[in-house]
Design a protein around this motif. Sequence first.
Motif, PDB file in Angstrom:
ATOM      1  N   VAL A 124       7.428   7.512  -0.603  1.00 47.12           N
ATOM      2  CA  VAL A 124       6.597   7.857   0.556  1.00 47.12           C
ATOM      3  C   VAL A 124       5.338   7.000   0.572  1.00 47.12           C
ATOM      4  O   VAL A 124       4.918   6.501   1.613  1.00 47.12           O
ATOM      5  N   LEU A 125       4.748   6.788  -0.594  1.00 46.37           N
ATOM      6  CA  LEU A 125       3.519   6.006  -0.671  1.00 46.37           C
ATOM      7  C   LEU A 125       3.779   4.516  -0.532  1.00 46.37           C
ATOM      8  O   LEU A 125       2.929   3.786  -0.010  1.00 46.37           O
ATOM      9  N   VAL A 126       4.937   4.039  -0.974  1.00 45.58           N
ATOM     10  CA  VAL A 126       5.275   2.629  -0.788  1.00 45.58           C
ATOM     11  C   VAL A 126       5.367   2.324   0.706  1.00 45.58           C
ATOM     12  O   VAL A 126       4.847   1.312   1.184  1.00 45.58           O
ATOM     13  N   ALA A 127       6.007   3.204   1.461  1.00 43.48           N
ATOM     14  CA  ALA A 127       6.093   3.024   2.916  1.00 43.48           C
ATOM     15  C   ALA A 127       4.699   3.091   3.543  1.00 43.48           C
ATOM     16  O   ALA A 127       4.376   2.316   4.447  1.00 43.48           O
ATOM     17  N   ALA A 128       3.863   3.995   3.068  1.00 42.85           N
ATOM     18  CA  ALA A 128       2.504   4.123   3.601  1.00 42.85           C
ATOM     19  C   ALA A 128       1.690   2.872   3.314  1.00 42.85           C
ATOM     20  O   ALA A 128       0.915   2.424   4.161  1.00 42.85           O
ATOM     21  N   GLN A 129       1.868   2.293   2.141  1.00 41.51           N
ATOM     22  CA  GLN A 129       1.141   1.080   1.776  1.00 41.51           C
ATOM     23  C   GLN A 129       1.446  -0.031   2.773  1.00 41.51           C
ATOM     24  O   GLN A 129       0.560  -0.739   3.217  1.00 41.51           O
ATOM     25  N   GLN A 130       2.695  -0.154   3.177  1.00 41.01           N
ATOM     26  CA  GLN A 130       3.072  -1.173   4.169  1.00 41.01           C
ATOM     27  C   GLN A 130       2.436  -0.869   5.531  1.00 41.01           C
ATOM     28  O   GLN A 130       1.923  -1.755   6.193  1.00 41.01           O
ATOM     29  N   ARG A 131       2.442   0.407   5.945  1.00 34.79           N
ATOM     30  CA  ARG A 131       1.859   0.770   7.238  1.00 34.79           C
ATOM     31  C   ARG A 131       0.344   0.563   7.236  1.00 34.79           C
ATOM     32  O   ARG A 131      -0.235   0.188   8.253  1.00 34.79           O
ATOM     33  N   ILE A 132      -0.308   0.804   6.106  1.00 33.86           N
ATOM     34  CA  ILE A 132      -1.754   0.583   6.011  1.00 33.86           C
ATOM     35  C   ILE A 132      -2.058  -0.898   6.235  1.00 33.86           C
ATOM     36  O   ILE A 132      -2.957  -1.254   6.987  1.00 33.86           O
ATOM     37  N   THR A 133      -1.290  -1.759   5.592  1.00 29.58           N
ATOM     38  CA  THR A 133      -1.503  -3.195   5.713  1.00 29.58           C
ATOM     39  C   THR A 133      -1.288  -3.670   7.150  1.00 29.58           C
ATOM     40  O   THR A 133      -2.037  -4.499   7.658  1.00 29.58           O
ATOM     41  N   GLY A 172      -7.966   9.757  10.604  1.00 23.18           N
ATOM     42  CA  GLY A 172      -9.099   9.186  11.333  1.00 23.18           C
ATOM     43  C   GLY A 172      -9.949   8.307  10.426  1.00 23.18           C
ATOM     44  O   GLY A 172     -10.424   7.246  10.839  1.00 23.18           O
ATOM     45  N   SER A 173     -10.130   8.729   9.178  1.00 23.59           N
ATOM     46  CA  SER A 173     -10.879   7.916   8.215  1.00 23.59           C
ATOM     47  C   SER A 173     -10.169   6.593   7.952  1.00 23.59           C
ATOM     48  O   SER A 173     -10.805   5.540   7.907  1.00 23.59           O
ATOM     49  N   LEU A 174      -8.860   6.641   7.779  1.00 25.99           N
ATOM     50  CA  LEU A 174      -8.102   5.409   7.574  1.00 25.99           C
ATOM     51  C   LEU A 174      -8.199   4.486   8.782  1.00 25.99           C
ATOM     52  O   LEU A 174      -8.285   3.267   8.643  1.00 25.99           O
ATOM     53  N   ALA A 175      -8.195   5.054   9.967  1.00 28.47           N
ATOM     54  CA  ALA A 175      -8.238   4.259  11.200  1.00 28.47           C
ATOM     55  C   ALA A 175      -9.566   3.505  11.341  1.00 28.47           C
ATOM     56  O   ALA A 175      -9.619   2.478  12.024  1.00 28.47           O
ATOM     57  N   ARG A 176     -10.634   3.981  10.706  1.00 31.78           N
ATOM     58  CA  ARG A 176     -11.941   3.317  10.793  1.00 31.78           C
ATOM     59  C   ARG A 176     -12.044   2.069   9.923  1.00 31.78           C
ATOM     60  O   ARG A 176     -12.976   1.289  10.071  1.00 31.78           O
ATOM     61  N   LEU A 177     -11.115   1.884   8.995  1.00 35.92           N
ATOM     62  CA  LEU A 177     -11.200   0.734   8.093  1.00 35.92           C
ATOM     63  C   LEU A 177     -10.888  -0.561   8.830  1.00 35.92           C
ATOM     64  O   LEU A 177     -10.008  -0.605   9.683  1.00 35.92           O
ATOM     65  N   ASP A 178     -11.612  -1.632   8.471  1.00 38.74           N
ATOM     66  CA  ASP A 178     -11.308  -2.939   9.062  1.00 38.74           C
ATOM     67  C   ASP A 178     -10.142  -3.583   8.302  1.00 38.74           C
ATOM     68  O   ASP A 178      -9.629  -3.027   7.333  1.00 38.74           O
ATOM     69  N   ASP A 179      -9.733  -4.773   8.740  1.00 37.43           N
ATOM     70  CA  ASP A 179      -8.567  -5.427   8.148  1.00 37.43           C
ATOM     71  C   ASP A 179      -8.732  -5.720   6.657  1.00 37.43           C
ATOM     72  O   ASP A 179      -7.808  -5.516   5.871  1.00 37.43           O
ATOM     73  N   ALA A 180      -9.892  -6.200   6.253  1.00 36.09           N
ATOM     74  CA  ALA A 180     -10.128  -6.506   4.837  1.00 36.09           C
ATOM     75  C   ALA A 180     -10.077  -5.235   3.997  1.00 36.09           C
ATOM     76  O   ALA A 180      -9.522  -5.235   2.889  1.00 36.09           O
ATOM     77  N   GLU A 181     -10.655  -4.159   4.498  1.00 40.21           N
ATOM     78  CA  GLU A 181     -10.631  -2.889   3.774  1.00 40.21           C
ATOM     79  C   GLU A 181      -9.212  -2.346   3.670  1.00 40.21           C
ATOM     80  O   GLU A 181      -8.815  -1.818   2.638  1.00 40.21           O
ATOM     81  N   ARG A 182      -8.438  -2.504   4.728  1.00 41.97           N
ATOM     82  CA  ARG A 182      -7.038  -2.052   4.700  1.00 41.97           C
ATOM     83  C   ARG A 182      -6.229  -2.844   3.679  1.00 41.97           C
ATOM     84  O   ARG A 182      -5.415  -2.274   2.956  1.00 41.97           O
TER      85      ARG A 182
END
Length: 153
Positions: free
Chosen positions: A26-35, A75-85
């Motif tokens: 589940v977290l591996v898939a999330a890591q890809q979506r975050i990027t 919502g917190s994740l959505a506020r991150l910029d590309d470098a932070e993601r």
Amino acid sequence: MSELATVSAEIAPYLAMAASSLGTSVLVAAQQRITERTVDAGEGFFRRLLGREADPIGGGTEPVLDVDRATALDGSLARLDDAERRALAEAVAAWLSGPVTARDAAGFLSHLAPHLSGTTINSPTAYGDHSAAIGVVNGTVHLGGGTDTEAAS
């Protein structure tokens, strides 16, 4: 990267809960979506953890993830910029490739520390009711897995 430090401290207990309760896939898939910036408020990783029924996850010694908390975390994740993601995704990948015994919130934050210039993450231990092991802190202090923060002076 101060936003990354704040968001990471907020999501760390929930990532650890997901890793222990739902498995690392589940977290591996999330890591890809975050990027890829596909983690957005309302349709993000934490809301997906709850599934369609939106039954709370966790409890006992784990933090409780309910609809309101999941929405706030996304919502917190959505506020991150590309470098932070990218930094967050790299930390998740490193954390998941490490030993299973280190898949807790402190273990995750230790992988994120190199990406946070000027930020130090420590995991002090204190014993007894309402104990806190804190030295001099300039910033925000997150105690336990709760959602409240206390500003340091």
